[in-house]
Design a protein around this motif. Structure first.
Motif: not given
Length: 160
Positions: A65-80, A29-32, A35-38, A106-109
């Motif tokens: 940093v996963i924030q403005h531009w990223f693509s191909g996010l695919e999550v498996t059981e062991d990693g992404f 669903g994208g980043l709500p 929210h963003h991640f380091f 950091p958006s929600v500490e």
């Protein structure tokens, strides 16, 4: 030989499961909101997949940093898997959950830190979990000071 409950291992599995679920939600669903991640990870982990030039530049660990531009996010059981932009050059990465050292939103500490003890201190090389849930400025500290543990009584949180 006595059997023990491996609390450290169980806590790490729970926290990796949390990261897995958060990333799955972002993948679908994208980043709500804001929210963003380091995410800091071990580039030397045997299952980590990064470009050679990135591994040479960051031989021990790397923060993405996963924030403005990223693509191909695919999550498996062991990693992404994810493709990130490094100086206008898209680079695919694979980050195993076991290689993650810190995960911060950091958006929600909110933050998690996984620390490994030296093999000399623990033959199983069991990870130590430290909850970094209150980053004041959203930054990730490179090295947290080590001190005595603080005991928190749960009775104060119980409803009466």
């Amino acid at each position: 030989m006595s059997r023990t409950i491996e609390y450290g291992h169980l806590m790490h599995e729970a926290m990796r499961s949390l990261i897995r679920q958060v990333l799955r939600d972002v993948a679908s669903g994208g980043l709500p909101g804001e929210h963003h991640f380091f995410i800091t990870f071990d580039t030397g982990h045997p299952d980590t997949e990064v470009a050679d030039w990135l591994r040479q530049r960051y031989p021990a660990d790397m923060t993405v940093v996963i924030q403005h531009w990223f693509s191909g996010l695919e999550v498996t059981e062991d990693g992404f898997y994810i493709t990130l932009n490094f100086g206008d050059s898209p680079e695919p990465l694979y980050i195993p959950f076991e290689a993650i050292r810190t995960f911060v939103d950091p958006s929600v500490e909110f933050g998690l830190r996984f620390e490994t003890q030296d093999a000399a201190n623990d033959d199983d090389e069991e990870d130590e979990f430290v909850d970094e849930a209150a980053f004041s400025d959203g930054s990730v500290e490179e090295e947290a000071p080590k001190g005595d543990a603080e005991v928190v009584r749960l009775d104060s949180f119980r409803k009466t």
